[in-house]
Motif scaffolding. Structure first.
Motif, PDB file in Angstrom:
ATOM      1  N   ASP A 179     -77.721  60.413 -18.417  1.00 16.94           N
ATOM      2  CA  ASP A 179     -76.207  61.197 -18.902  1.00 16.94           C
ATOM      3  C   ASP A 179     -76.551  62.501 -19.271  1.00 16.94           C
ATOM      4  N   PRO A 180     -77.655  62.540 -19.107  1.00 16.34           N
ATOM      5  CA  PRO A 180     -77.053  64.622 -19.663  1.00 16.34           C
ATOM      6  C   PRO A 180     -76.194  65.377 -19.785  1.00 16.34           C
ATOM      7  N   ALA A 193     -70.792  73.952 -14.273  1.00 18.18           N
ATOM      8  CA  ALA A 193     -72.088  74.674 -13.342  1.00 18.18           C
ATOM      9  C   ALA A 193     -72.417  73.671 -12.322  1.00 18.18           C
ATOM     10  N   PRO A 194     -73.868  73.559 -11.394  1.00 16.91           N
ATOM     11  CA  PRO A 194     -73.325  72.869 -10.380  1.00 16.91           C
ATOM     12  C   PRO A 194     -73.963  71.347 -11.131  1.00 16.91           C
ATOM     13  N   GLY A 195     -73.431  70.346 -10.246  1.00 13.41           N
ATOM     14  CA  GLY A 195     -73.352  69.048 -10.735  1.00 13.41           C
ATOM     15  C   GLY A 195     -72.065  68.457 -12.395  1.00 13.41           C
ATOM     16  N   GLY A 196     -71.548  69.663 -12.396  1.00 15.66           N
ATOM     17  CA  GLY A 196     -70.204  69.763 -13.460  1.00 15.66           C
ATOM     18  C   GLY A 196     -68.711  69.073 -12.796  1.00 15.66           C
ATOM     19  N   THR A 197     -68.219  68.618 -13.867  1.00 20.00           N
ATOM     20  CA  THR A 197     -66.769  68.507 -13.606  1.00 20.00           C
ATOM     21  C   THR A 197     -66.121  69.179 -12.746  1.00 20.00           C
TER      22      THR A 197
END
Length: 119
Positions: free
Chosen positions: A82-83, A89-93
């Motif tokens: 779970d990096p 950023a893309p994929g961030g909350t």
């Protein structure tokens, strides 16, 4: 014939250097995911650098390819499940949390101003 073989050797070494650079950067960034505190990260980062520096003087291209493949396999085995992703950023909350309004919707920014005639 010597020129072509030398050119192949140089291009192969350049590709190997690029693969090593990419592997080191990915492993270093992933080390930051495992470290809770910065002083732990510095210790892990120096250990990682020592592992890379231990094989710095290897000259045989086949041995280098084997070391790179072993390093990439080790990275894939130990990468963080779970990096940390920067929130925007893309994929961030927070990625695309407030997207722009769709076409055709007009936003009026003159709040509190009526079209009434002045007194």
């Amino acid at each position: 014939m010597s020129f072509l073989s030398n050119l192949g050797y140089v291009s192969r070494r350049a590709a190997q250097k690029e693969r090593v650079r990419i592997l080191y950067r990915r492993a270093l960034k992933d080390t930051l995911n495992w470290a809770v505190h910065r002083h732990l990260f510095y210790q892990d980062a120096s250990e990682l650098r020592e592992r890379f520096d231990a094989n710095k003087h290897v000259e045989d291209p086949d041995t280098i390819d084997k070391l790179i493949a072993d390093g990439e396999a080790s990275y894939e085995k130990w990468r963080h499940p779970d990096p940390y992703i920067v929130p925007w950023a893309p994929g961030g909350t927070k990625f695309t949390r407030n997207p722009p309004p769709p076409e055709g919707i007009e936003i009026i920014y003159d709040y509190g101003k009526e079209d009434a005639e002045p007194l």
